[in-house]
Design an enzyme around this catalytic site. Structure first.
Site, PDB file in Angstrom:
ATOM      1  N   LYS A  51       0.810  -1.206   0.000  1.00 29.78           N
ATOM      2  CA  LYS A  51       0.000   0.000   0.000  1.00 29.78           C
ATOM      3  C   LYS A  51       0.850   1.266   0.000  1.00 29.78           C
ATOM      4  O   LYS A  51       0.376   2.347  -0.325  1.00 29.78           O
ATOM      5  CB  LYS A  51      -0.886   0.055   1.260  1.00 29.78           C
ATOM      6  N   GLY A  52       2.072   1.160   0.454  1.00 31.86           N
ATOM      7  CA  GLY A  52       2.880   2.338   0.780  1.00 31.86           C
ATOM      8  C   GLY A  52       3.026   3.368  -0.332  1.00 31.86           C
ATOM      9  O   GLY A  52       3.209   4.551  -0.067  1.00 31.86           O
ATOM     10  N   GLU A 107       7.720   2.377  -6.083  1.00 29.92           N
ATOM     11  CA  GLU A 107       7.787   1.986  -4.664  1.00 29.92           C
ATOM     12  C   GLU A 107       7.854   3.231  -3.798  1.00 29.92           C
ATOM     13  O   GLU A 107       8.415   4.254  -4.221  1.00 29.92           O
ATOM     14  CB  GLU A 107       9.080   1.199  -4.429  1.00 29.92           C
ATOM     15  N   ASP A 108       7.344   3.128  -2.583  1.00 31.93           N
ATOM     16  CA  ASP A 108       7.487   4.238  -1.645  1.00 31.93           C
ATOM     17  C   ASP A 108       8.925   4.419  -1.200  1.00 31.93           C
ATOM     18  O   ASP A 108       9.456   5.521  -1.198  1.00 31.93           O
ATOM     19  CB  ASP A 108       6.564   4.022  -0.425  1.00 31.93           C
ATOM     20  N   ASP A 111      14.664   0.228   0.997  1.00 29.60           N
ATOM     21  CA  ASP A 111      15.311   0.095   2.302  1.00 29.60           C
ATOM     22  C   ASP A 111      16.381  -1.008   2.184  1.00 29.60           C
ATOM     23  O   ASP A 111      17.460  -0.745   1.666  1.00 29.60           O
ATOM     24  CB  ASP A 111      14.216  -0.223   3.321  1.00 29.60           C
ATOM     25  N   LYS A 140      17.061   4.629   1.173  1.00 28.78           N
ATOM     26  CA  LYS A 140      17.941   4.549   2.351  1.00 28.78           C
ATOM     27  C   LYS A 140      19.118   3.641   2.005  1.00 28.78           C
ATOM     28  O   LYS A 140      19.112   2.458   2.372  1.00 28.78           O
ATOM     29  CB  LYS A 140      17.194   3.894   3.512  1.00 28.78           C
ATOM     30  N   PHE A 161      13.276   5.635  10.559  1.00 33.22           N
ATOM     31  CA  PHE A 161      12.014   5.042  10.111  1.00 33.22           C
ATOM     32  C   PHE A 161      11.024   6.180   9.871  1.00 33.22           C
ATOM     33  O   PHE A 161      10.698   6.936  10.783  1.00 33.22           O
ATOM     34  CB  PHE A 161      11.468   4.051  11.143  1.00 33.22           C
ATOM     35  N   VAL A 162      10.570   6.323   8.635  1.00 33.70           N
ATOM     36  CA  VAL A 162       9.725   7.453   8.264  1.00 33.70           C
ATOM     37  C   VAL A 162       8.288   7.011   8.014  1.00 33.70           C
ATOM     38  O   VAL A 162       8.031   5.847   7.673  1.00 33.70           O
ATOM     39  CB  VAL A 162      10.273   8.192   7.011  1.00 33.70           C
ATOM     40  N   ARG A 174      -0.580   6.802   7.306  1.00 39.85           N
ATOM     41  CA  ARG A 174      -0.510   6.850   5.845  1.00 39.85           C
ATOM     42  C   ARG A 174      -1.086   8.161   5.310  1.00 39.85           C
ATOM     43  O   ARG A 174      -0.713   8.632   4.246  1.00 39.85           O
ATOM     44  CB  ARG A 174      -1.282   5.679   5.227  1.00 39.85           C
TER      45      ARG A 174
HETATM   46  P1  IMP Z   1      12.791  -3.285   1.669  1.00 39.46           P
HETATM   47  O1  IMP Z   1      12.351  -4.598   1.101  1.00 39.46           O
HETATM   48  O2  IMP Z   1      13.561  -3.490   2.949  1.00 39.46           O
HETATM   49  O3  IMP Z   1      13.559  -2.423   0.703  1.00 39.46           O
HETATM   50  O4  IMP Z   1      11.533  -2.511   2.147  1.00 39.46           O
HETATM   51  C1  IMP Z   1      10.559  -2.129   1.335  1.00 39.46           C
HETATM   52  C2  IMP Z   1       9.270  -1.887   2.083  1.00 39.46           C
HETATM   53  O5  IMP Z   1       9.447  -1.746   3.498  1.00 39.46           O
HETATM   54  C3  IMP Z   1       8.709  -0.568   1.629  1.00 39.46           C
HETATM   55  O6  IMP Z   1       7.896  -0.740   0.506  1.00 39.46           O
HETATM   56  C4  IMP Z   1       7.958  -0.094   2.858  1.00 39.46           C
HETATM   57  O7  IMP Z   1       6.638  -0.562   2.819  1.00 39.46           O
HETATM   58  C5  IMP Z   1       8.672  -0.703   4.033  1.00 39.46           C
HETATM   59  N1  IMP Z   1       9.576   0.278   4.689  1.00 39.46           N
HETATM   60  C6  IMP Z   1      10.913   0.323   4.661  1.00 39.46           C
HETATM   61  N2  IMP Z   1      11.391   1.363   5.371  1.00 39.46           N
HETATM   62  C7  IMP Z   1      10.312   2.009   5.835  1.00 39.46           C
HETATM   63  C8  IMP Z   1      10.140   3.215   6.627  1.00 39.46           C
HETATM   64  O8  IMP Z   1      11.080   3.915   7.027  1.00 39.46           O
HETATM   65  N3  IMP Z   1       8.854   3.552   6.889  1.00 39.46           N
HETATM   66  C9  IMP Z   1       7.769   2.840   6.471  1.00 39.46           C
HETATM   67  N4  IMP Z   1       7.896   1.732   5.711  1.00 39.46           N
HETATM   68  C10 IMP Z   1       9.147   1.319   5.412  1.00 39.46           C
END
Ligand code: IMP
Length: 189
Positions: A51-52, A107-108, A111, A140, A161-162, A174
């Site tokens: 959803k992000g 993607e939002d 990370d 990040k 963490f945002v 959200r």
């Molecule tokens: P990744 O697989 O670790 O790159 O994370 C991707 C998903 O983790 C994103 O689509 C977000 O939904 C969630 N996410 C990662 N960091 C944050 C944050 O700082 N705030 C909120 N959601 C996050």
């Protein structure tokens, strides 16, 4: 209009503004222009990972006016609270065929990179995309666990963490119109 947390439901959480609504708006317009320039004369399918990304996606697609685009959505799950489980699960798949087409995966936040990496491979291998480009609002890089960087990036941020502008903490925040950080010493409960 005042976007700060004064007199809102967000106030008890000690939210601090990290990226303002205006800064986001300006950057989204730049990202849309960069995508238009690169894809001009071709068709693309923009795919949001929910959803992000829903707020970012809605603003981004409305800022693209010079391309023929179609839109689709998928959903993934990998987070519990603020920690990635490391396992990416697709909970909703595409409705449209993207076979042989250019896909821009939106993607939002990037990370650890596990979600994006998984989805890019998935779009090539399970949906036979011709080309997959990636577009993230936030990046990040210090948290990365796989070697991936986005084709289009809004803002590079530190490892806070945002929340807000579509991003959640346990499904909350959200609807915050800017990107904020939660003050860990605030206790909303
Ligand atoms: P990744 O697989 O670790 O790159 O994370 C991707 C998903 O983790 C994103 O689509 C977000 O939904 C969630 N996410 C990662 N960091 C944050 C944050 O700082 N705030 C909120 N959601 C996050």
């Amino acid at each position: 209009m005042d976007n700060k947390s004064t007199n809102t439901a967000f106030e008890p959480h000690g939210l601090k503004e990290y990226i303002s609504t205006d800064a986001i708006r300006g950057r989204v317009a730049e990202l849309a222009a960069a995508i238009e320039k690169d894809i001009l004369g071709r068709e693309a399918v923009l795919v949001a990972n929910l959803k992000g990304s829903f707020v970012f996606f809605a603003d981004l697609v409305r800022a693209i006016s010079r391309l023929d685009i179609t839109l689709d959505f998928l959903s993934t799950e990998s987070y519990r609270g603020t920690e990635s489980t490391g396992v990416v699960r697709i909970t909703r798949d595409l409705g449209l065929s993207v076979s042989g087409r250019t896909v821009i995966l939106v993607e939002d936040i990037l990370d650890t990179g596990l979600t994006m990496d998984h989805l890019v491979h998935y779009l090539y291998s399970n949906h036979q995309a011709h080309e997959v480009r990636t577009c993230v609002l936030l990046d990040k890089p210090s948290r990365r666990r796989v070697n991936i960087s986005p084709d289009y990036r809004g803002f590079e941020i530190d490892n806070s963490f945002v929340v807000g502008y579509g991003l959640d903490y346990n499904e909350q925040f959200r609807n915050l119109p800017y990107i904020g950080v939660i003050n860990p010493s605030a206790n909303p409960e």
